[in-house]
Every structure is written in structure tokens, then in C-alpha cells.
Design a protein around this motif. Structure first.
Motif, PDB file in Angstrom:
ATOM      1  N   LEU A   1     -10.079 -51.689  12.496  1.00 23.69           N
ATOM      2  CA  LEU A   1     -10.695 -52.618  11.829  1.00 23.69           C
ATOM      3  C   LEU A   1      -9.624 -53.781  12.286  1.00 23.69           C
ATOM      4  O   LEU A   1      -9.706 -54.939  11.790  1.00 23.69           O
ATOM      5  CB  LEU A   1     -10.438 -52.441  10.688  1.00 23.69           C
ATOM      6  CG  LEU A   1     -11.801 -51.498   9.440  1.00 23.69           C
ATOM      7  CD1 LEU A   1     -11.146 -51.357   8.283  1.00 23.69           C
ATOM      8  CD2 LEU A   1     -13.084 -52.442  10.082  1.00 23.69           C
TER       9      LEU A   1
ATOM     10  N   ASP B   1     -10.936 -55.469  15.451  1.00 21.24           N
ATOM     11  CA  ASP B   1     -12.269 -55.618  14.817  1.00 21.24           C
ATOM     12  C   ASP B   1     -12.551 -57.133  14.631  1.00 21.24           C
ATOM     13  O   ASP B   1     -13.786 -58.161  15.249  1.00 21.24           O
ATOM     14  CB  ASP B   1     -12.769 -55.162  13.876  1.00 21.24           C
ATOM     15  CG  ASP B   1     -13.606 -53.284  14.586  1.00 21.24           C
ATOM     16  OD1 ASP B   1     -13.558 -53.315  15.736  1.00 21.24           O
ATOM     17  OD2 ASP B   1     -13.782 -52.811  13.659  1.00 21.24           O
TER      18      ASP B   1
ATOM     19  N   ILE C   1     -13.567 -53.801   6.350  1.00 17.17           N
ATOM     20  CA  ILE C   1     -13.235 -55.433   7.188  1.00 17.17           C
ATOM     21  C   ILE C   1     -12.885 -56.637   6.555  1.00 17.17           C
ATOM     22  O   ILE C   1     -12.823 -57.334   6.709  1.00 17.17           O
ATOM     23  CB  ILE C   1     -14.603 -55.087   7.514  1.00 17.17           C
ATOM     24  CG1 ILE C   1     -14.460 -56.410   9.212  1.00 17.17           C
ATOM     25  CG2 ILE C   1     -16.175 -55.646   6.879  1.00 17.17           C
ATOM     26  CD1 ILE C   1     -14.176 -55.435  10.500  1.00 17.17           C
TER      27      ILE C   1
END
Length: 182
Positions: free
Chosen positions: A52, A55, A119
Motif C-alpha cells: 500500500l 501504491d 489505502i
């Protein structure tokens, strides 16, 4: 850490968790610093950042997915001017950094300590790290911290008595010039 430009501060971002917060800070600092500092990072155990973290950094155009953060114990013995603890607590061995750096603790929560990291929690941490890194460089904090460290080093190195500092296990983490000459 590279010390070619001694006018630039040596900054080390450190985290104790496995989220990769120090790596996030390092890559954001490299983008913001414009060469005003030599920047590195380390984690308590090292390793790859959490997926994450990769990301949310990719969302701002920074790829950290293949980066390997060194473990704190793998650091070279190069002086650090400023050590920034990115997480909620410093690693136990943080006092043993070479050069007795100025220590800054940001106290950010580790997103992996929640029941289920999201996230959104990583985005919030990324944005806060970016704000803090920007402040470190743009508001003069890094310059002030580096100056304080160099002033203390200068004063201690001009004392004729040898000064040696060690931890409870007798590992030396500081000595002045007079101690070195002994």
C-alpha cells in the motif's frame, strides 16, 4: 551516506515499523530537497515497503515498489547531521548513530498497527510526511538543526580534554578530537 558536499546536511530518515515510512520520506525528500542535503533511510529491520505504501507513492509519480530499505544495523559509519524518526517511536539502537545527530521525532502512527491497513490510511500518512518534509527544507528547520549540530561539534572538538560517550553496553557512539588523539 555520501559526504562529498560537506555544506549539505546529511539527513537520515528512520522508521521502526514495516510500512516503509522512512523510504516514503526519503523519496519525497529527494524530490523536494533540490540537492540541499544528502538523504538516506533505514528501518529497524529493513526490507521492501508495504504494497500500500508503494501504491500511494505511485499515485504521486514515485516508484518505490522495487526499493529495498536497509536495516538500521547495516548503516555505514558516516556522520549523520539530522536523524528524523518518521514513525511513532525510535528504534532502540537510534542513539548509536555516528556523529551524534540532532534527533527529530515526527510521531506518525504506523498504519500497519490498525486492524486492517487501508489505502486511505497510507494516503493520509504520505500527505503528512510530504508536508513535514517540505517544512523541513522550506522553513529553515534543516539548516537550523545542521547548524546546531556543527556548533556543538566545533565546541566539543576544541576542548583539550578527551570526551568519550558510550551506551550501557560500552559501545562508543561519540568521541571528540582530543580523545581520538589519545
Amino acid at each position: 551516506m555520501d559526504t562529498k558536499n560537506r555544506d549539505a546536511a546529511n539527513v537520515l530518515f528512520v522508521c521502526s515499523g514495516g510500512a516503509g515510512l522512512a523510504l516514503m520520506a526519503e523519496t519525497l525528500a529527494l524530490q523536494i530537497s533540490e540537492g540541499r542535503a544528502t538523504i538516506a533511510c533505514a528501518g529497524a529491520e529493513g526490507g521492501r515497503p508495504h504494497p500500500l505504501a508503494s501504491d500511494v507513492m505511485a499515485e504521486v509519480g514515485i516508484n518505490i515498489s522495487k526499493r529495498q530499505m536497509p536495516a538500521f544495523g547495516e548503516l555505514s559509519q558516516t556522520d549523520v547531521d539530522v536523524a528524523v524518526i518518521v514513525g511513532d517511536r525510535p528504534p532502540n539502537s537510534c542513539l548509536l548513530l555516528p556523529g551524534t545527530p540532532e534527533l527529530v521525532i515526527w510521531g506518525l502512527p504506523d498504519p500497519l498497527k490498525t486492524k486492517q491497513p487501508t489505502i486511505e490510511s497510507f494516503r493520509a500518512i504520505r500527505d503528512e510526511i510530504k508536508r513535514l518534509v517540505k517544512d523541513l527544507f522550506d522553513r529553515g528547520y534543516l539548516t537550523a538543526l545542521s547548524h546546531a549540530k556543527r556548533s556543538a561539534d566545533l565546541a566539543l572538538n576544541h576542548i583539550s580534554e578527551g570526551i568519550i560517550a558510550h551506551d550501557l553496553d560500552r559501545r562508543i557512539f561519540y568521541f571528540n578530537r582530543a580523545a581520538e588523539e589519545m
